[in-house]
Write a protein that holds these residues in place. Structure first.
Motif, PDB file in Angstrom:
ATOM      1  N   LYS A  87     -13.412 -18.056 -16.338  1.00  0.00           N
ATOM      2  CA  LYS A  87     -14.523 -18.861 -17.239  1.00  0.00           C
ATOM      3  C   LYS A  87     -14.040 -20.000 -17.983  1.00  0.00           C
ATOM      4  O   LYS A  87     -12.933 -20.475 -17.934  1.00  0.00           O
ATOM      5  CB  LYS A  87     -14.916 -17.774 -18.605  1.00  0.00           C
ATOM      6  CG  LYS A  87     -15.476 -16.492 -17.785  1.00  0.00           C
ATOM      7  CD  LYS A  87     -16.797 -16.618 -17.407  1.00  0.00           C
ATOM      8  CE  LYS A  87     -17.542 -15.182 -17.207  1.00  0.00           C
ATOM      9  NZ  LYS A  87     -16.866 -14.343 -16.246  1.00  0.00           N
ATOM     10  N   TYR A  88     -15.099 -20.949 -18.484  1.00  0.00           N
ATOM     11  CA  TYR A  88     -14.615 -21.970 -19.226  1.00  0.00           C
ATOM     12  C   TYR A  88     -15.568 -22.170 -20.418  1.00  0.00           C
ATOM     13  O   TYR A  88     -16.601 -21.706 -20.472  1.00  0.00           O
ATOM     14  CB  TYR A  88     -14.856 -23.199 -18.383  1.00  0.00           C
ATOM     15  CG  TYR A  88     -16.300 -23.855 -18.306  1.00  0.00           C
ATOM     16  CD1 TYR A  88     -16.765 -24.782 -18.960  1.00  0.00           C
ATOM     17  CD2 TYR A  88     -16.927 -23.319 -17.052  1.00  0.00           C
ATOM     18  CE1 TYR A  88     -17.865 -25.213 -18.911  1.00  0.00           C
ATOM     19  CE2 TYR A  88     -18.286 -23.839 -16.933  1.00  0.00           C
ATOM     20  CZ  TYR A  88     -18.852 -24.728 -17.792  1.00  0.00           C
ATOM     21  OH  TYR A  88     -19.913 -25.502 -17.550  1.00  0.00           O
ATOM     22  N   PHE A  89     -14.991 -22.737 -21.438  1.00  0.00           N
ATOM     23  CA  PHE A  89     -15.713 -23.241 -22.632  1.00  0.00           C
ATOM     24  C   PHE A  89     -15.980 -24.826 -22.699  1.00  0.00           C
ATOM     25  O   PHE A  89     -14.915 -25.585 -22.526  1.00  0.00           O
ATOM     26  CB  PHE A  89     -14.849 -22.799 -23.851  1.00  0.00           C
ATOM     27  CG  PHE A  89     -14.677 -21.373 -24.052  1.00  0.00           C
ATOM     28  CD1 PHE A  89     -15.525 -20.431 -24.825  1.00  0.00           C
ATOM     29  CD2 PHE A  89     -13.508 -20.729 -23.770  1.00  0.00           C
ATOM     30  CE1 PHE A  89     -15.540 -19.223 -25.012  1.00  0.00           C
ATOM     31  CE2 PHE A  89     -13.213 -19.111 -24.021  1.00  0.00           C
ATOM     32  CZ  PHE A  89     -14.222 -18.551 -24.472  1.00  0.00           C
ATOM     33  N   ALA A  90     -17.029 -25.183 -23.187  1.00  0.00           N
ATOM     34  CA  ALA A  90     -17.328 -26.547 -23.248  1.00  0.00           C
ATOM     35  C   ALA A  90     -17.029 -26.720 -24.730  1.00  0.00           C
ATOM     36  O   ALA A  90     -17.706 -26.309 -25.317  1.00  0.00           O
ATOM     37  CB  ALA A  90     -18.807 -26.954 -23.056  1.00  0.00           C
ATOM     38  N   VAL A  91     -16.054 -27.768 -24.799  1.00  0.00           N
ATOM     39  CA  VAL A  91     -15.684 -28.156 -26.161  1.00  0.00           C
ATOM     40  C   VAL A  91     -15.087 -29.495 -26.474  1.00  0.00           C
ATOM     41  O   VAL A  91     -14.764 -30.233 -25.617  1.00  0.00           O
ATOM     42  CB  VAL A  91     -14.435 -27.178 -26.581  1.00  0.00           C
ATOM     43  CG1 VAL A  91     -13.357 -27.398 -25.540  1.00  0.00           C
ATOM     44  CG2 VAL A  91     -13.909 -27.152 -27.856  1.00  0.00           C
ATOM     45  N   GLU A  92     -15.395 -30.194 -27.561  1.00  0.00           N
ATOM     46  CA  GLU A  92     -15.056 -31.434 -27.905  1.00  0.00           C
ATOM     47  C   GLU A  92     -13.471 -31.253 -28.118  1.00  0.00           C
ATOM     48  O   GLU A  92     -13.067 -30.107 -28.828  1.00  0.00           O
ATOM     49  CB  GLU A  92     -15.820 -31.995 -29.117  1.00  0.00           C
ATOM     50  CG  GLU A  92     -17.261 -31.973 -28.784  1.00  0.00           C
ATOM     51  CD  GLU A  92     -17.782 -33.349 -27.921  1.00  0.00           C
ATOM     52  OE1 GLU A  92     -16.636 -34.141 -27.582  1.00  0.00           O
ATOM     53  OE2 GLU A  92     -18.535 -33.712 -27.762  1.00  0.00           O
ATOM     54  N   PRO A  93     -12.833 -32.405 -27.947  1.00  0.00           N
ATOM     55  CA  PRO A  93     -11.220 -32.323 -28.183  1.00  0.00           C
ATOM     56  C   PRO A  93     -11.040 -31.709 -29.312  1.00  0.00           C
ATOM     57  O   PRO A  93     -10.074 -31.416 -29.638  1.00  0.00           O
ATOM     58  CB  PRO A  93     -11.021 -33.874 -27.729  1.00  0.00           C
ATOM     59  CG  PRO A  93     -12.208 -34.269 -26.785  1.00  0.00           C
ATOM     60  CD  PRO A  93     -13.233 -33.651 -27.485  1.00  0.00           C
ATOM     61  N   LEU A 136     -17.013 -20.314  -8.439  1.00  0.00           N
ATOM     62  CA  LEU A 136     -17.594 -20.771  -9.133  1.00  0.00           C
ATOM     63  C   LEU A 136     -17.368 -20.294 -10.630  1.00  0.00           C
ATOM     64  O   LEU A 136     -17.446 -18.968 -11.034  1.00  0.00           O
ATOM     65  CB  LEU A 136     -19.167 -20.398  -9.004  1.00  0.00           C
ATOM     66  CG  LEU A 136     -20.373 -21.012 -10.016  1.00  0.00           C
ATOM     67  CD1 LEU A 136     -20.357 -22.594 -10.059  1.00  0.00           C
ATOM     68  CD2 LEU A 136     -21.618 -20.497  -9.807  1.00  0.00           C
ATOM     69  N   ILE A 137     -16.985 -21.169 -11.530  1.00  0.00           N
ATOM     70  CA  ILE A 137     -16.385 -20.769 -12.828  1.00  0.00           C
ATOM     71  C   ILE A 137     -17.637 -20.945 -13.898  1.00  0.00           C
ATOM     72  O   ILE A 137     -18.049 -21.924 -13.979  1.00  0.00           O
ATOM     73  CB  ILE A 137     -15.047 -21.667 -13.321  1.00  0.00           C
ATOM     74  CG1 ILE A 137     -14.009 -21.406 -12.209  1.00  0.00           C
ATOM     75  CG2 ILE A 137     -14.658 -21.115 -14.777  1.00  0.00           C
ATOM     76  CD1 ILE A 137     -12.674 -22.476 -12.380  1.00  0.00           C
ATOM     77  N   GLU A 138     -17.930 -19.863 -14.340  1.00  0.00           N
ATOM     78  CA  GLU A 138     -19.050 -19.796 -15.255  1.00  0.00           C
ATOM     79  C   GLU A 138     -18.548 -20.178 -16.581  1.00  0.00           C
ATOM     80  O   GLU A 138     -17.511 -19.928 -17.162  1.00  0.00           O
ATOM     81  CB  GLU A 138     -19.653 -18.207 -15.406  1.00  0.00           C
ATOM     82  CG  GLU A 138     -20.132 -17.897 -13.826  1.00  0.00           C
ATOM     83  CD  GLU A 138     -20.601 -16.474 -14.090  1.00  0.00           C
ATOM     84  OE1 GLU A 138     -20.486 -15.800 -15.174  1.00  0.00           O
ATOM     85  OE2 GLU A 138     -21.203 -15.828 -13.152  1.00  0.00           O
ATOM     86  N   LYS A 139     -19.733 -20.545 -17.425  1.00  0.00           N
ATOM     87  CA  LYS A 139     -19.594 -21.296 -18.822  1.00  0.00           C
ATOM     88  C   LYS A 139     -19.452 -19.752 -19.580  1.00  0.00           C
ATOM     89  O   LYS A 139     -20.646 -19.015 -19.368  1.00  0.00           O
ATOM     90  CB  LYS A 139     -20.538 -22.230 -18.928  1.00  0.00           C
ATOM     91  CG  LYS A 139     -20.717 -22.898 -20.567  1.00  0.00           C
ATOM     92  CD  LYS A 139     -21.581 -23.510 -20.602  1.00  0.00           C
ATOM     93  CE  LYS A 139     -21.466 -24.488 -22.039  1.00  0.00           C
ATOM     94  NZ  LYS A 139     -22.604 -25.211 -22.385  1.00  0.00           N
ATOM     95  N   LEU A 140     -18.926 -19.861 -20.808  1.00  0.00           N
ATOM     96  CA  LEU A 140     -18.855 -18.810 -21.656  1.00  0.00           C
ATOM     97  C   LEU A 140     -19.058 -19.441 -23.091  1.00  0.00           C
ATOM     98  O   LEU A 140     -18.426 -20.613 -23.557  1.00  0.00           O
ATOM     99  CB  LEU A 140     -17.378 -18.008 -21.530  1.00  0.00           C
ATOM    100  CG  LEU A 140     -17.303 -17.048 -22.697  1.00  0.00           C
ATOM    101  CD1 LEU A 140     -18.391 -15.930 -22.143  1.00  0.00           C
ATOM    102  CD2 LEU A 140     -15.853 -16.546 -22.483  1.00  0.00           C
TER     103      LEU A 140
END
Length: 477
Positions: A251-257, A395-399
């Motif tokens: 899974k991946y997390f969308a995150v600001e630096p 396919l790596i899903e967003k978490l």
């Protein structure tokens, strides 16, 4: 150049018993259920070490590679992480080595940790044989290693820097070498190690078998590797690719630096993983994140290339003993961190090379177990994530965590964005043309009219100098 200054990568050790009570059923392509180690031609004292180590069935790479080596062929073996490649090349050496001849096998690894792990695994597998192993690495007592060589060790496991050093001193001789192994050959033959490998292998004058193994072997690496091998060297690939995706929940997390640090703490507190490895791109980040987590009460330790060898050994021992909950690591540990109970891998920094991602997440899902891999992805890293998906075939899903509250945008980021937005404002060409059309023409105007247009009455006769705003005179001005 020593081993610590070179690209550092590592590999896996032999896999565990498929029927272990703490492991789920292994995938069908991991073990060869039709064969036993006895069927592969392994003799009794070696079999006893295998059984004591808890093995019952060979993995697919072991079942395919061992007979080829026993037949005397050079071999290039590729199999994903966690499938027992160390035993695949180690068991044939025990089978064929002469207990009366020292220094018969040379196994080269890219890092000290990997060399120590390989040597320890071989010690366990060969404990009922008369074949002994010595580990030759930098950062530790050379006197102790010299004693191991003088004691007649049959298998030398080491890093190129220390091996070259002892060979140059005359302490390590290559006269009896019958087996030469490059573990993680894709990194051993990259630019950082290539010259040292050429020198070492070039010093082995007698006929010998060469074995190269890794989870990933590109066409270029195979081409380079075959230069050191016999013309009939065999290529064995058990799985196309280096990862069984079904074993790793990605899974991946969308995150600001600027939110990555607090997100990491939030994830650790929310999920409470049993043992997690957090990979960072730089040693400076490793240190900063470790200090941050420890200040927040998290049982975290760090490992990277600048850490003294003794401290690195202590950290690894603590991790294996279960005394460390979170290990923050640079890619030094990406290929040699063979600890059974690692349940999660977190890519704090997404690597540029998809192969590094593959080897990182291979630290979990060992020997058929399930594992979890999470990645922190910033807005600028979308293409990297896409490259990883293409390479792994998943396919790596967003978490998302709805209860995670991002922090305020840093002031310097706000300033930079405002500056970029100002320069990025679209030009209204229609307005510009209208402004130009409305500019009065000075031809035919009277002096009084010109004076009104130019206060002071000084009317320019020529175009302004082309100095680009500089006060310095140039040829063009």
């Amino acid at each position: 150049m020593t081993e610590d200054t070179k690209p550092s990568t590592e590999t896996d050790t032999p896999t565990e018993n498929a029927t272990a009570t703490d492991a789920p059923a292994a995938p069908n392509d991991l073990f060869d259920e039709k064969l036993s180690f006895h069927d592969l031609g392994i003799r009794g004292d070696v079999l006893k070490g295998i059984e004591t180590a808890g093995f019952t069935k060979p993995t697919t790479i072991q079942a395919k590679l061992i007979p080829v080596v026993l037949d005397g062929h050079d071999v290039i073996g590729q199999a994903r992480t966690g499938t027992g490649k160390t035993a695949a090349f180690g068991l044939p050496i025990f089978q064929k080595a002469d207990p009366d001849v020292p220094g018969q096998a040379l196994i080269l690894t890219p890092t000290r940790e990997l060399a120590a792990q390989v040597a320890a695994e071989l010690d366990e597998l060969g404990q009922f044989t008369n074949i002994r192993t010595v580990c030759i690495v930098g950062g530790e007592s050379m006197r102790h290693q010299q004693k191991g060589l003088q004691g007649g060790a049959h298998i030398i496991v080491g890093t190129p820097g220390r091996v070259m050093d002892l060979h140059g001193r005359g302490e390590l001789k290559f006269d009896n070498i019958r087996f030469a192994v490059l573990d993680e050959v894709d990194r051993m033959l990259d630019i950082g190690f290539r010259d040292d490998i050429r020198k070492i292998l070039g010093q082995i004058k007698r006929d010998h078998q060469t074995m190269f193994v890794s989870a990933t072997i590109s066409e270029e690496i195979e081409r380079l590797g075959r230069k050191f091998m016999a013309a009939d060297a065999q290529r064995i690939t058990t799985v196309s690719g280096s990862l069984t995706v079904s074993l790793v929940d990605q899974k991946y997390f969308a995150v600001e630096p600027w939110d990555k640090r607090t997100l990491l703490l939030h994830v650790l507190r929310r999920e409470e993983p049993e043992a997690v490895v957090v990979f960072c791109r730089t040693k400076a980040t490793v240190h900063k994140i470790t200090q941050y987590l420890r200040d927040k009460g998290v049982n975290a330790r760090e490992i990277h290339g600048d850490l003294h060898q003794r401290k690195r050994v202590r950290v690894m021992e603590s991790l294996r003993e279960g005394n460390v909950d979170v290990l923050i690591a640079s890619d030094l540990a990406a290929r040699g961190l063979d600890v059974d109970h690692i349940t999660h891998v977190i890519n704090y920094d997404l690597p540029e090379d998809p192969e590094i991602y593959i080897h990182r997440i291979g630290r979990t899902a060992r020997a058929g177990r399930k594992g979890v891999a999470w990645s922190f992805v910033t807005p600028e890293e979308g293409q990297r994530l896409t490259d990883v998906e293409k390479h792994s075939g998943a396919l790596i899903e967003k978490l998302d965590y709805p209860d995670f509250k991002p922090g305020p945008v840093p002031r310097d980021v706000v300033t930079e964005r405002e500056r970029n937005a100002k320069f990025a404002e679209p030009v209204d060409m229609a307005a510009r043309q209208a402004a130009r059309a409305s500019t009065p023409d000075t031809e035919g105007l009277s002096e009084s009219e010109l004076a009104a247009m130019f206060p002071g009455g000084k009317v320019p006769k020529n175009k302004p100098r082309r100095t680009l705003g500089s006060r310095l005179r140039t040829r063009r001005s």
